[in-house]
Scaffold this motif. Structure first.
Motif, mmCIF file in Angstrom:
data_model
loop_
_atom_site.group_PDB
_atom_site.id
_atom_site.type_symbol
_atom_site.label_atom_id
_atom_site.label_comp_id
_atom_site.label_asym_id
_atom_site.label_seq_id
_atom_site.Cartn_x
_atom_site.Cartn_y
_atom_site.Cartn_z
ATOM 1 N N LYS A 47 0.860 -1.189 0.000
ATOM 2 C CA LYS A 47 0.000 0.000 0.000
ATOM 3 C C LYS A 47 0.893 1.234 0.000
ATOM 4 O O LYS A 47 1.950 1.245 0.624
ATOM 5 C CB LYS A 47 -0.893 0.019 1.232
ATOM 6 N N THR A 48 0.454 2.280 -0.675
ATOM 7 C CA THR A 48 1.220 3.521 -0.686
ATOM 8 C C THR A 48 1.080 4.215 0.666
ATOM 9 O O THR A 48 0.167 3.912 1.448
ATOM 10 C CB THR A 48 0.710 4.478 -1.774
ATOM 11 N N GLU A 49 1.974 5.143 0.949
ATOM 12 C CA GLU A 49 1.901 5.897 2.199
ATOM 13 C C GLU A 49 0.575 6.656 2.287
ATOM 14 O O GLU A 49 -0.055 6.704 3.345
ATOM 15 C CB GLU A 49 3.073 6.882 2.299
ATOM 16 N N ARG A 50 0.134 7.223 1.195
ATOM 17 C CA ARG A 50 -1.139 7.954 1.155
ATOM 18 C C ARG A 50 -2.301 7.023 1.500
ATOM 19 O O ARG A 50 -3.210 7.377 2.251
ATOM 20 C CB ARG A 50 -1.330 8.560 -0.231
ATOM 21 N N HIS A 51 -2.273 5.804 0.944
ATOM 22 C CA HIS A 51 -3.326 4.827 1.200
ATOM 23 C C HIS A 51 -3.325 4.411 2.670
ATOM 24 O O HIS A 51 -4.376 4.316 3.311
ATOM 25 C CB HIS A 51 -3.130 3.620 0.298
ATOM 26 N N ARG A 52 -2.132 4.152 3.234
ATOM 27 C CA ARG A 52 -2.033 3.779 4.646
ATOM 28 C C ARG A 52 -2.585 4.878 5.545
ATOM 29 O O ARG A 52 -3.277 4.609 6.531
ATOM 30 C CB ARG A 52 -0.582 3.466 5.016
ATOM 31 N N LYS A 53 -2.295 6.125 5.231
ATOM 32 C CA LYS A 53 -2.782 7.252 6.020
ATOM 33 C C LYS A 53 -4.311 7.335 5.947
ATOM 34 O O LYS A 53 -4.987 7.543 6.962
ATOM 35 C CB LYS A 53 -2.140 8.551 5.510
ATOM 36 N N ALA A 54 -4.866 7.161 4.756
ATOM 37 C CA ALA A 54 -6.322 7.203 4.582
ATOM 38 C C ALA A 54 -7.000 6.073 5.356
ATOM 39 O O ALA A 54 -8.041 6.285 6.000
ATOM 40 C CB ALA A 54 -6.683 7.114 3.093
ATOM 41 N N ILE A 55 -6.416 4.892 5.321
ATOM 42 C CA ILE A 55 -6.960 3.752 6.073
ATOM 43 C C ILE A 55 -6.924 4.052 7.566
ATOM 44 O O ILE A 55 -7.889 3.801 8.292
ATOM 45 C CB ILE A 55 -6.184 2.458 5.750
ATOM 46 N N SER A 56 -5.813 4.584 8.037
ATOM 47 C CA SER A 56 -5.655 4.898 9.452
ATOM 48 C C SER A 56 -6.724 5.878 9.927
ATOM 49 O O SER A 56 -7.374 5.661 10.959
ATOM 50 C CB SER A 56 -4.267 5.486 9.692
ATOM 51 N N ILE A 57 -6.930 6.921 9.177
ATOM 52 C CA ILE A 57 -7.931 7.927 9.549
ATOM 53 C C ILE A 57 -9.328 7.318 9.569
ATOM 54 O O ILE A 57 -10.100 7.519 10.506
ATOM 55 C CB ILE A 57 -7.860 9.132 8.591
#
Length: 57
Positions: A25-35
């Motif tokens: 997963k991209t960093e952007r995707h990981r951040k979106a999942i986390s939120i």
């Protein structure tokens, strides 16, 4: 089936773990999942609140 508490069986945790292994997963995707997950879990009560859960049934 909608979850009403946070607990999962060890078998379920293992199945989820195996299914997700190796998927990049991209960093952007990981951040979106986390939120999104933080927002979701904020709506699920802890198992300690039995009165709340009993009222849902």
């Amino acid at each position: 089936m909608k979850r009403i508490t946070r607990q999962r069986t060890e078998e379920t945790k293992q199945k989820i773990s195996e299914a997700l292994k190796g998927k990049a997963k991209t960093e952007r995707h990981r951040k979106a999942i986390s939120i999104a997950l933080k927002r979701y879990w904020a709506t699920i009560p802890n198992d300690n609140n039995k009165d709340y859960i009993d009222n849902l049934k």
